[in-house]
Design a protein around this motif. Structure first.
Motif, PDB file in Angstrom:
ATOM      1  N   TRP A 198       0.861  -1.163   0.000  1.00  0.00           N
ATOM      2  CA  TRP A 198       0.000   0.000   0.000  1.00  0.00           C
ATOM      3  C   TRP A 198       0.907   1.224   0.000  1.00  0.00           C
ATOM      4  O   TRP A 198       1.597   1.480   0.978  1.00  0.00           O
ATOM      5  CB  TRP A 198      -0.857  -0.113   1.242  1.00  0.00           C
ATOM      6  N   LEU A 199       0.931   1.937  -1.103  1.00  0.00           N
ATOM      7  CA  LEU A 199       1.721   3.170  -1.191  1.00  0.00           C
ATOM      8  C   LEU A 199       0.779   4.342  -0.946  1.00  0.00           C
ATOM      9  O   LEU A 199       0.087   4.371   0.054  1.00  0.00           O
ATOM     10  CB  LEU A 199       2.431   3.248  -2.553  1.00  0.00           C
ATOM     11  N   ASP A 200       0.729   5.345  -1.878  1.00  0.00           N
ATOM     12  CA  ASP A 200      -0.141   6.504  -1.649  1.00  0.00           C
ATOM     13  C   ASP A 200      -1.526   6.215  -2.218  1.00  0.00           C
ATOM     14  O   ASP A 200      -1.814   6.529  -3.374  1.00  0.00           O
ATOM     15  CB  ASP A 200       0.468   7.745  -2.298  1.00  0.00           C
ATOM     16  N   GLU A 221      -1.064  -1.255  -4.382  1.00  0.00           N
ATOM     17  CA  GLU A 221      -2.080  -0.193  -4.321  1.00  0.00           C
ATOM     18  C   GLU A 221      -1.384   1.149  -4.161  1.00  0.00           C
ATOM     19  O   GLU A 221      -0.419   1.279  -3.416  1.00  0.00           O
ATOM     20  CB  GLU A 221      -3.015  -0.412  -3.119  1.00  0.00           C
ATOM     21  N   GLY A 222      -1.905   2.173  -4.844  1.00  0.00           N
ATOM     22  CA  GLY A 222      -1.451   3.534  -4.602  1.00  0.00           C
ATOM     23  C   GLY A 222      -0.350   3.985  -5.543  1.00  0.00           C
ATOM     24  O   GLY A 222       0.342   3.186  -6.180  1.00  0.00           O
ATOM     25  N   PHE A 270      -2.341  -2.123  -8.942  1.00  0.00           N
ATOM     26  CA  PHE A 270      -3.624  -2.558  -8.371  1.00  0.00           C
ATOM     27  C   PHE A 270      -4.486  -1.316  -8.092  1.00  0.00           C
ATOM     28  O   PHE A 270      -4.327  -0.650  -7.068  1.00  0.00           O
ATOM     29  CB  PHE A 270      -3.305  -3.345  -7.098  1.00  0.00           C
ATOM     30  N   GLY A 271      -5.365  -0.983  -9.051  1.00  0.00           N
ATOM     31  CA  GLY A 271      -6.255   0.173  -8.877  1.00  0.00           C
ATOM     32  C   GLY A 271      -5.738   1.419  -9.568  1.00  0.00           C
ATOM     33  O   GLY A 271      -4.570   1.526  -9.928  1.00  0.00           O
ATOM     34  N   THR A 296      -2.629   5.155 -12.774  1.00  0.00           N
ATOM     35  CA  THR A 296      -2.572   6.487 -13.424  1.00  0.00           C
ATOM     36  C   THR A 296      -2.110   7.620 -12.496  1.00  0.00           C
ATOM     37  O   THR A 296      -1.878   8.728 -12.971  1.00  0.00           O
ATOM     38  CB  THR A 296      -3.969   6.902 -13.940  1.00  0.00           C
ATOM     39  N   GLY A 297      -2.039   7.386 -11.212  1.00  0.00           N
ATOM     40  CA  GLY A 297      -1.814   8.475 -10.250  1.00  0.00           C
ATOM     41  C   GLY A 297      -3.117   8.932  -9.628  1.00  0.00           C
ATOM     42  O   GLY A 297      -3.159   9.307  -8.467  1.00  0.00           O
ATOM     43  N   ASN A 298      -4.175   8.980 -10.429  1.00  0.00           N
ATOM     44  CA  ASN A 298      -5.544   9.186  -9.939  1.00  0.00           C
ATOM     45  C   ASN A 298      -5.633  10.317  -8.911  1.00  0.00           C
ATOM     46  O   ASN A 298      -5.063  11.389  -9.105  1.00  0.00           O
ATOM     47  CB  ASN A 298      -6.071   7.854  -9.375  1.00  0.00           C
TER      48      ASN A 298
END
Ligand code: SF4
Length: 166
Positions: free
Chosen positions: A9-11, A57-58, A82-83, A88-90
């Protein structure tokens, strides 16, 4: 031998990991077929060697994220973005509209000891090579389940996003 699976789990907001938990009883069936070696659900402090699949994630947003994702890449055979934050950075990338350290201005006394250095926010594949992209904010539990099942069974997952340039 069971495939060694990790999640990290990153950002991100944890929503992708919450969606993973939404697999509900399917988690139990999957748990019999994998070895979960690292992640928020595992009490391991150091990222292990020889991981078959890691779900990331992130986005990469800090010096700490950068160190983590490089370690993950060095020790992972198949790395999955993952996500949408990873892909994309989102949402975290909205911070790129401002100079990195200006977000600390909201604090009367800016924290310096416990906050890792902030970097421009980047999707994972801008930092290390990525093998698979699982889009969605978050990806649904069904999509996560099908992807993990396919990887465990050595099949190509059905829900693959188009590849981005690494
Ligand atoms: Fe949260 Fe969506 Fe980012 Fe996943 S993709 S970490 S659910 S904001």
């Amino acid at each position: 031998m069971k495939p060694r699976i990790a999640t990290i789990w990153l950002d991100g907001c944890s929503g992708c990991h919450m969606s993973l938990l939404d697999m509900d009883e399917r988690l139990l069936a999957l748990a019999d077929r994998i070895e979960l070696v690292y992640g928020p659900l595992v009490d391991a402090k150091e990222f292990p060697e020889n991981v078959d699949v890691t779900l990331v994630e992130g986005a990469v947003a800090t010096e700490s994220d950068l160190r983590k994702i490089r370690t993950v890449r060095e020790n992972t055979r198949l790395l999955v973005s993952f996500g949408d934050c990873a892909v994309t950075g989102n949402v975290p990338a909205l911070r790129n509209l401002l100079p990195p350290d200006s977000v600390l201005d909201v604090y009367e006394v800016a924290p310096t000891e416990v906050v890792p250095g902030l970097l421009p926010v980047r999707p994972v594949h801008h930092v290390v090579p990525v093998d698979l992209y699982l889009t969605g904010c978050p990806p649904s539990a069904d999509v996560i389940h099908e992807t993990l099942l396919a990887l465990v069974e050595g099949r190509e997952p059905a829900h693959l996003a188009p590849r981005f340039g690494n």
